[in-house]
Design a protein around this motif. Structure first.
Motif, short mmCIF file in Angstrom:
data_model
loop_
_atom_site.label_atom_id
_atom_site.label_comp_id
_atom_site.label_asym_id
_atom_site.label_seq_id
_atom_site.Cartn_x
_atom_site.Cartn_y
_atom_site.Cartn_z
N TRP A 61 0.83 -1.20 0.00
CA TRP A 61 0.00 0.00 0.00
C TRP A 61 0.86 1.26 0.00
O TRP A 61 0.56 2.22 -0.68
CB TRP A 61 -0.94 -0.01 1.20
CG TRP A 61 -1.95 1.08 1.15
CD1 TRP A 61 -2.00 2.20 1.93
CD2 TRP A 61 -3.05 1.20 0.25
NE1 TRP A 61 -3.06 2.99 1.58
CE2 TRP A 61 -3.73 2.40 0.54
CE3 TRP A 61 -3.54 0.40 -0.78
CZ2 TRP A 61 -4.85 2.81 -0.15
CZ3 TRP A 61 -4.66 0.83 -1.46
CH2 TRP A 61 -5.30 2.01 -1.15
N ARG A 62 1.96 1.25 0.76
CA ARG A 62 2.88 2.39 0.75
C ARG A 62 3.51 2.57 -0.63
O ARG A 62 3.67 3.70 -1.10
CB ARG A 62 3.97 2.20 1.80
CG ARG A 62 3.50 2.48 3.20
CD ARG A 62 4.62 2.29 4.18
NE ARG A 62 5.86 2.86 3.66
CZ ARG A 62 6.67 3.64 4.34
NH1 ARG A 62 6.38 3.93 5.56
NH2 ARG A 62 7.77 4.09 3.80
N ARG B 20 2.18 1.73 -3.50
CA ARG B 20 1.13 2.25 -4.37
C ARG B 20 0.94 3.75 -4.13
O ARG B 20 0.78 4.53 -5.07
CB ARG B 20 -0.19 1.51 -4.11
CG ARG B 20 -1.31 1.94 -5.00
CD ARG B 20 -2.57 1.16 -4.66
NE ARG B 20 -2.36 -0.26 -4.75
CZ ARG B 20 -2.70 -1.00 -5.80
NH1 ARG B 20 -3.27 -0.45 -6.84
NH2 ARG B 20 -2.49 -2.30 -5.81
N ALA B 21 0.97 4.18 -2.88
CA ALA B 21 0.83 5.60 -2.55
C ALA B 21 1.99 6.41 -3.14
O ALA B 21 1.80 7.51 -3.65
CB ALA B 21 0.75 5.80 -1.04
N ASP C 148 1.49 6.74 -6.96
CA ASP C 148 0.42 7.65 -7.35
C ASP C 148 0.57 9.05 -6.77
O ASP C 148 -0.33 9.87 -6.92
CB ASP C 148 -0.93 7.07 -6.92
CG ASP C 148 -1.25 5.77 -7.62
OD1 ASP C 148 -0.78 5.59 -8.77
OD2 ASP C 148 -1.94 4.93 -7.03
N SER D 286 -14.14 3.51 -5.41
CA SER D 286 -12.70 3.56 -5.64
C SER D 286 -12.39 4.43 -6.84
O SER D 286 -13.26 4.80 -7.61
CB SER D 286 -12.15 2.14 -5.89
OG SER D 286 -12.71 1.58 -7.06
N ARG E 170 -6.65 -0.23 -7.91
CA ARG E 170 -6.99 0.98 -7.16
C ARG E 170 -5.86 2.00 -7.23
O ARG E 170 -4.69 1.65 -7.21
CB ARG E 170 -7.25 0.60 -5.71
CG ARG E 170 -7.79 1.72 -4.86
CD ARG E 170 -7.97 1.25 -3.43
NE ARG E 170 -8.93 0.19 -3.29
CZ ARG E 170 -10.23 0.37 -3.06
NH1 ARG E 170 -10.71 1.58 -2.98
NH2 ARG E 170 -11.04 -0.65 -2.93
N SER F 140 -4.13 5.25 -5.34
CA SER F 140 -4.04 5.74 -3.96
C SER F 140 -3.67 7.22 -3.96
O SER F 140 -2.50 7.58 -4.00
CB SER F 140 -2.99 4.93 -3.19
OG SER F 140 -2.84 5.43 -1.90
N ARG G 286 -8.36 7.43 -1.19
CA ARG G 286 -7.75 6.13 -0.91
C ARG G 286 -8.73 5.09 -0.41
O ARG G 286 -8.61 3.91 -0.70
CB ARG G 286 -6.64 6.29 0.12
CG ARG G 286 -5.44 6.96 -0.42
CD ARG G 286 -4.33 7.02 0.59
NE ARG G 286 -3.17 7.64 -0.04
CZ ARG G 286 -2.32 8.42 0.57
NH1 ARG G 286 -2.46 8.67 1.86
NH2 ARG G 286 -1.31 8.94 -0.08
N TYR G 287 -9.69 5.53 0.39
CA TYR G 287 -10.55 4.59 1.10
C TYR G 287 -12.00 4.72 0.70
O TYR G 287 -12.51 5.81 0.47
CB TYR G 287 -10.41 4.80 2.61
CG TYR G 287 -8.98 4.72 3.06
CD1 TYR G 287 -8.28 3.52 3.03
CD2 TYR G 287 -8.30 5.86 3.47
CE1 TYR G 287 -6.96 3.45 3.41
CE2 TYR G 287 -6.97 5.80 3.85
CZ TYR G 287 -6.31 4.59 3.83
OH TYR G 287 -5.00 4.53 4.20
#
Length: 187
Positions: free
Chosen positions: A25-26, A28-29, A32, A58, A68, A70, A75-76
């Motif tokens: 997830w980090r 991906r962040a 993006d 999403s 997805r 981010s 994000r959520y």
């Protein structure tokens, strides 16, 4: 194998899985982080407003509906306030910072049956198509009322300047061909 050793192995596997998800997830962040939305909120005339009656699902790349994106504020998944104005769109997911899209970023409206985080009937998700930094993206929403989805489509098309009619899944089109009289009409 004794019970304490088995327990330690299971705990280690769970911790490694959670660590892998967190690192992914980090990453991906970071990937993006270059995607930018409008800095200031649109201030034009309100075309449509939906206050916490819409579920934000999403944001995905236009060509990859299951990946997805981010972006801070997007994000959520969660319930959201969505306002379409003549000069852009504002989306505020509950608990997140508001995200603004300028009119020149809006590409149009669409529908889908599946996106990262949700699968529903064909045309059950409303898509806001937009671009940022050379990437075409789609933010998806689930409206509780089909009439709200049609109002959203019309408002987005007006902002984008496309003027197209909503998809047939979203709203039935009026019948334009003459029909034969029924037995009840002949009475």
């Amino acid at each position: 194998m004794n019970r304490p050793l088995f327990t330690l192995i299971v705990i280690a596997v769970v911790v490694l899985a959670l660590l892998g998800m967190w690192l992914a997830w980090r990453a991906r962040a970071r990937r993006d982080s270059g995607v930018r939305t409008a800095e200031s909120a649109p201030a034009g005339e309100v075309l449509a407003s939906f206050a916490e009656r819409v579920l934000y699902v999403s944001t995905t790349p236009a060509d990859d509906p299951l990946a997805r994106v981010s972006i801070p504020g997007l994000r959520y998944r969660g319930y959201a306030c969505l306002t379409v104005r003549t000069d852009g769109v504002t989306l505020e997911v509950v608990g997140e910072a508001p995200v603004h899209f300028a009119a020149d970023q809006i590409l149009g409206y669409g529908t889908a049956g599946r996106r990262a985080g949700k699968a529903v009937e064909s045309g059950g998700l409303a898509l806001l198509r937009w671009s940022a930094d050379g990437r075409e993206l789609e933010s998806s929403f689930r409206f509780t009322d089909r009439a709200d989805q049609v109002r959203f489509a019309a408002a987005v098309d007006r902002v984008a300047g496309t003027g197209s009619e909503p998809d047939t899944d979203a709203a039935p089109r009026p019948q334009t061909t003459p029909t034969a009289p029924s037995q009840e009409d002949e009475k």
